[in-house]
Design a protein around this motif. Structure first.
Motif, short mmCIF file in Angstrom:
data_model
loop_
_atom_site.label_atom_id
_atom_site.label_comp_id
_atom_site.label_asym_id
_atom_site.label_seq_id
_atom_site.Cartn_x
_atom_site.Cartn_y
_atom_site.Cartn_z
N VAL A 59 -21.09 -5.70 -24.47
CA VAL A 59 -21.87 -5.58 -25.71
C VAL A 59 -21.29 -6.48 -26.79
O VAL A 59 -22.02 -7.19 -27.50
CB VAL A 59 -21.92 -4.11 -26.18
CG1 VAL A 59 -22.47 -4.01 -27.60
CG2 VAL A 59 -22.77 -3.27 -25.23
N ASP A 60 -19.96 -6.47 -26.92
CA ASP A 60 -19.32 -7.30 -27.95
C ASP A 60 -19.52 -8.79 -27.68
O ASP A 60 -19.70 -9.58 -28.61
CB ASP A 60 -17.84 -6.98 -28.04
CG ASP A 60 -17.59 -5.60 -28.64
OD1 ASP A 60 -18.54 -5.02 -29.18
OD2 ASP A 60 -16.45 -5.11 -28.55
N ASP A 61 -19.48 -9.19 -26.42
CA ASP A 61 -19.74 -10.60 -26.09
C ASP A 61 -21.15 -10.99 -26.49
O ASP A 61 -21.39 -12.14 -26.91
CB ASP A 61 -19.53 -10.84 -24.59
CG ASP A 61 -18.05 -10.89 -24.20
OD1 ASP A 61 -17.20 -10.99 -25.12
OD2 ASP A 61 -17.74 -10.83 -23.00
N MET A 62 -22.08 -10.06 -26.37
CA MET A 62 -23.45 -10.32 -26.83
C MET A 62 -23.50 -10.46 -28.36
O MET A 62 -24.05 -11.43 -28.89
CB MET A 62 -24.38 -9.15 -26.42
CG MET A 62 -24.71 -9.07 -24.96
SD MET A 62 -25.55 -7.49 -24.56
CE MET A 62 -26.84 -7.42 -25.80
N LEU A 63 -22.90 -9.48 -29.03
CA LEU A 63 -22.96 -9.46 -30.50
C LEU A 63 -22.27 -10.68 -31.11
O LEU A 63 -22.67 -11.16 -32.18
CB LEU A 63 -22.30 -8.19 -31.02
CG LEU A 63 -22.98 -6.86 -30.68
CD1 LEU A 63 -22.12 -5.69 -31.14
CD2 LEU A 63 -24.36 -6.79 -31.33
N MET A 64 -21.25 -11.18 -30.42
CA MET A 64 -20.47 -12.30 -30.95
C MET A 64 -20.95 -13.65 -30.44
O MET A 64 -20.33 -14.67 -30.70
CB MET A 64 -18.98 -12.08 -30.63
CG MET A 64 -18.41 -10.86 -31.32
SD MET A 64 -16.73 -10.46 -30.78
CE MET A 64 -16.45 -8.94 -31.72
N ASP A 65 -22.02 -13.64 -29.67
CA ASP A 65 -22.63 -14.87 -29.16
C ASP A 65 -21.63 -15.72 -28.39
O ASP A 65 -21.52 -16.94 -28.58
CB ASP A 65 -23.23 -15.68 -30.33
CG ASP A 65 -24.16 -16.78 -29.84
OD1 ASP A 65 -24.80 -16.60 -28.79
OD2 ASP A 65 -24.26 -17.82 -30.52
N ILE A 66 -20.87 -15.08 -27.50
CA ILE A 66 -19.86 -15.77 -26.71
C ILE A 66 -20.54 -16.67 -25.68
O ILE A 66 -21.48 -16.26 -25.00
CB ILE A 66 -18.93 -14.75 -26.00
CG1 ILE A 66 -18.22 -13.88 -27.04
CG2 ILE A 66 -17.93 -15.47 -25.10
CD1 ILE A 66 -17.37 -14.63 -28.04
N SER A 67 -20.05 -17.90 -25.58
CA SER A 67 -20.66 -18.86 -24.66
C SER A 67 -19.81 -19.08 -23.40
O SER A 67 -20.32 -19.47 -22.36
CB SER A 67 -20.85 -20.21 -25.36
OG SER A 67 -19.61 -20.70 -25.84
#
Length: 433
Positions: free
Chosen positions: A184-192
């Motif tokens: 979820v955090d990777d989504m929220l932080m727009d991790i590429s």
């Protein structure tokens, strides 16, 4: 956007630091930001102050980052999205007790098969769920199709629904599990891109499944770095290995620049053996890192550390040693033939400035020479000092040089006194006190 996501549950080890270093380098190369995310949702294992220690270490290694987050601050988003998944019938309430799950695990062990949840609660009616007062976890339904992804280092992976299972995303206290919070955090932080250790490979399909279930379509690239082995034992570096702790390495006098140099060098083809992180940014390629486990050799790190100490500005080196005199920095470098860390060099410098009261076997000579030095004027060269002592004491040979060396350096061997003297002549009164 890239992220380094440590947990405040213990000392940062070299595997964590290597992940941080690689994330920093690649973020710079891609001109993307780097986020530090403290994964602190496992409250029982968190150790007070370890988050600050992690940030201090990152600062020591000049690892710049765009922003800092604590995972626990996103709890409302973790819960909200879990509710969304339940509403969409992609997740369900599981009332199975720990005892019941343990029984299922034991049955699997007896049958010699991997444990998988038996989906007992998956098809409970809404009415049954509403009328059940027992505590429950939230499980994500296993995927209907295989989860596939490509790792930049290790190639293609393909996981069947059975491998992924219907796993827990919220605990009974409604805090998120690791994989759920992470995805979820990777989504929220727009991790590429996610660069992390290979012990996380089995987590990756679960995290992809979570994002797929939430309708997130952006592809995240993955790099799973091989584990680090102890070169002496050939086994995985563990907490029992002192050298696995970054804090311990720093306390032993290894320079951050040297440690970073070695972590990039390990299992990698580099154009040169000695370099800085800034230089590595110019040529580093994450895809060239070896797929095999890297071996951590403390003796190799000692060699690299010596080279980095040699490259230090003498004034900076003297300040690290507690002085503000370039001559002390030059003196320190004289000891690099027999030392390889700041701690070892500092011990040599401390010996020089220590109180010396006698030398066994040369008690009389020691006393006479020390008395002559206390009354000496300033001498520009070592030869002038030596000639003065000879004139005052009439000593020669080992009766002169052994006690003289001990008085000036606190040890009975080491670099030539003629090489040492130019850097200690201004401190003679303090040294022979």
């Amino acid at each position: 956007m890239l992220r380094f996501a440590p947990s405040p549950t213990g000392d940062m080890h070299i595997g964590n630091l290597r992940v941080a270093v690689f994330n920093y380098i690649v973020a710079k190369q891609l001109n993307e930001g780097l986020i530090i995310r403290i994964e602190d949702t496992d409250k029982e294992r968190n150790i007070e102050g370890k988050d600050k220690e992690i940030l201090e270490i990152l600062n020591l290694f000049s690892i710049e980052y765009e922003s800092l987050f604590y995972q626990s601050a996103n709890l409302k988003y973790h819960q909200k999205m879990a509710l969304q998944l339940m509403t969409e019938k992609k997740a369900f309430a599981c009332f199975c007790s720990d005892e019941k799950l343990e029984e299922l695990k034991e049955e699997s062990i007896k049958k010699g098969i991997p444990f998988r949840y038996d989906n007992f609660c998956e098809n409970l009616s809404d009415e049954t769920v509403l009328n059940t007062n027992a505590p429950f976890t939230v499980r994500l339904k296993k995927p209907e199709q295989n989860i596939k992804f490509t790792d930049i280092l290790k190639g293609d992976f393909d996981y069947a629904p059975f491998d992924i299972d219907s796993f827990i995303i919220l605990r009974q206290d409604k805090t998120p599990t690791y994989n759920y919070a992470c995805s979820v955090d990777d989504m929220l932080m727009d991790i590429s891109m996610v660069i992390r250790g290979e012990d996380h490979i089995s987590n990756t399909p679960k995290q992809i499944h979570i994002r797929n279930s939430l309708g997130y379509t952006k592809e995240i690239k993955y790099v799973h770095l091989p584990i680090i082995l102890n070169a002496q034992t050939g086994k995985k570096m563990s907490k029992r290995d002192d050298a696995s702790s970054v804090k311990w390495l720093i306390e032993q006098g290894f320079l951050p620049s040297a440690i970073a140099n070695y972590l990039v060098l390990m299992g990698n083809k580099t154009p040169t053996e000695i370099f800085t992180l800034e230089e590595a940014i110019e040529w580093f390629k994450i895809e060239n890192v070896s797929k095999s486990s890297a071996k951590f050799d403390i003796d190799k790190l000692r060699f690299i550390n010596r080279k980095h100490i040699e490259m230090l500005d003498e004034m900076r080196l003297s300040k690290i040693l507690g002085f503000a005199d370039a001559d002390i920095g030059k003196l320190a470098k004289l000891y690099l033939e027999e030392t390889s860390t700041i701690k070892e060099i500092k011990s040599k410098i401390d010996d020089i400035f220590s109180q010396k009261n006698s030398l066994e076997g040369f008690e009389d000579e020691f006393k006479i020479i020390k008395e002559s030095l206390k009354n000496a004027t300033y001498f520009e060269t070592y030869d002038e000092l030596k000639n003065y002592v000879v004139e005052k004491t009439a000593l020669k040979g080992k009766n002169l040089f052994k006690p003289l060396r001990f008085i000036l350096t606190g040890t009975e061997n080491g670099p030539n006194l003629a090489d040492i003297y130019p850097f200690i002549k201004n401190y003679l009164g303090e040294i022979v006190r």
